[in-house]
Scaffold this motif. Structure first.
Motif, mmCIF file in Angstrom:
data_model
loop_
_atom_site.group_PDB
_atom_site.id
_atom_site.type_symbol
_atom_site.label_atom_id
_atom_site.label_comp_id
_atom_site.label_asym_id
_atom_site.label_seq_id
_atom_site.Cartn_x
_atom_site.Cartn_y
_atom_site.Cartn_z
ATOM 1 N N ARG A 184 63.174 40.212 31.869
ATOM 2 C CA ARG A 184 62.754 41.050 32.986
ATOM 3 C C ARG A 184 62.785 40.179 34.239
ATOM 4 N NH1 ARG A 184 57.002 44.093 34.455
ATOM 5 N NH2 ARG A 184 57.790 44.943 36.431
ATOM 6 N N GLU A 237 62.851 37.262 26.388
ATOM 7 C CA GLU A 237 62.687 37.469 24.948
ATOM 8 C C GLU A 237 64.024 37.213 24.257
ATOM 9 O OE1 GLU A 237 61.382 37.718 21.443
ATOM 10 O OE2 GLU A 237 59.918 38.131 23.045
ATOM 11 N N TYR A 285 59.191 46.840 24.515
ATOM 12 C CA TYR A 285 58.527 46.547 25.790
ATOM 13 C C TYR A 285 57.803 47.796 26.274
ATOM 14 C CZ TYR A 285 57.716 44.878 30.528
ATOM 15 O OH TYR A 285 57.117 44.488 31.700
ATOM 16 N N TYR A 298 61.567 48.600 37.291
ATOM 17 C CA TYR A 298 61.714 47.522 36.311
ATOM 18 C C TYR A 298 63.186 47.127 36.257
ATOM 19 C CZ TYR A 298 57.052 48.620 34.364
ATOM 20 O OH TYR A 298 55.710 48.830 34.175
#
Length: 312
Positions: A73, A91, A98, A106
């Motif tokens: 992110r 990740e 998520y 986002y």
């Protein structure tokens, strides 16, 4: 009086919690494509996003192979420039879930090699809640047009697409198919075919029973009736690997009745120019059940009665 206020507040809190839990949606990023470098660039994930509605509490599922992909992110600026130097989080183990815990924008990218530059990037906007259902509006009249010829997959043609069925979903997205339009399936003879199937056969990739099969390219398929159409291939595992197309055909907007619409020039092989055998349109979807809402209301009422009994 104070006890009553506390009891009512507790009931309202429980009701809100139940409504929030019921509204949670799990979104599998890219659907069957998963999280990888998409064929054709970022349009694959942009198209997928356009088909979703994200609200606080929803969950994104990034399906990828550990060691081959990752998900980070990042800020909007990092997203636009594909800069993975300082991600908000990274990740590396797939699959990864998520939870969208706040409203806003986002941004996600893949940090490996040039994955982001090649289209492994996702931008979404999350709303605080689903909001009230908008009031129905009168449809805007569509200006009349003649039949349109669509080349299925455009330059890709009709084959097992790289990345799975998202390729043909992306191709069909945003297109308006009307009665009288023509689909052209281009493929190499002897390596592919076009099968018209039912929705059940399409979903299960079962081509044992088909509505029609065409083996000579190019297949020019005229959409003769309103309704849903499902196409795939009878070749081994081609459907499972993504060679499948589903479209919805609406009534012709032309003032000329469909029966008098001029069809495109047929190919030299009569068997390759066909008119759809599908009859009738899909049945109207069943009305949405209000049972969950009634259940929440009933449960809340029960808690309120219990609270009042305690006060007395």
């Amino acid at each position: 009086m104070a006890k009553m206020c506390v009891a009512i507040a507790a009931v309202l809190a429980v009701t809100a919690l139940l409504q929030t839990s019921a509204a949670q949606t799990v979104h599998v990023v890219g659907d069957s494509l998963g999280w990888l470098v998409p064929p054709g660039g970022p349009i694959a994930y942009e198209t997928w996003v356009d088909l979703q509605t994200f609200v606080v509490g929803d969950v994104l599922v990034f399906n990828f192979i550990t060691g081959e992909q990752d998900v980070a992110r990042v800020t909007k600026e990092a997203f636009n420039s594909c800069n993975s130097t300082n991600p908000i989080f990274l990740e590396t183990t797939g699959p990864f879930n998520y939870t969208l815990d706040a409203a806003g924008e986002y941004y996600f990218i893949g940090t490996m090699d040039r994955h982001c530059y090649l289209g492994q990037k996702l931008a979404i906007n999350v709303s605080a809640s689903a909001g009230p259902t908008p009031s129905p509006q009168a449809p805007t009249p569509t200006p009349p047009r003649g039949p349109v010829t669509y080349i299925v997959g455009d330059a890709l043609g009709w084959l097992v697409p790289p990345g799975g069925s998202i390729a043909y979903k992306t191709w069909a997205y945003g297109k308006t198919f009307l009665v009288g339009d023509v689909l052209v399936f281009n493929f190499a003879n002897g390596t592919q075919d076009v099968a018209v199937v039912t929705e059940e056969a399409y979903d299960s990739c079962n081509t044992t029973t088909t509505i029609a099969v065409y083996a000579t390219s190019p297949v020019k398929y005229t959409l003769a009736t309103v309704g849903e159409y499902f196409f795939t291939s009878t070749y081994s595992r081609h459907c499972n690997l993504g060679q499948k197309l589903a479209i919805n055909v609406t009534a012709s907007s032309s003032a000329t009745p469909p029966s008098t619409t001029t069809t495109p020039t047929p190919s030299s092989n009569p068997s390759s120019s066909v008119t759809s055998p599908v009859a009738g349109g899909p049945s109207a979807p069943p009305p949405q059940s209000s049972a969950p809402a009634r259940a929440v209301l009933g449960f809340s009422s029960t808690l309120l009665l219990i609270a009042l009994a305690v006060v007395h």
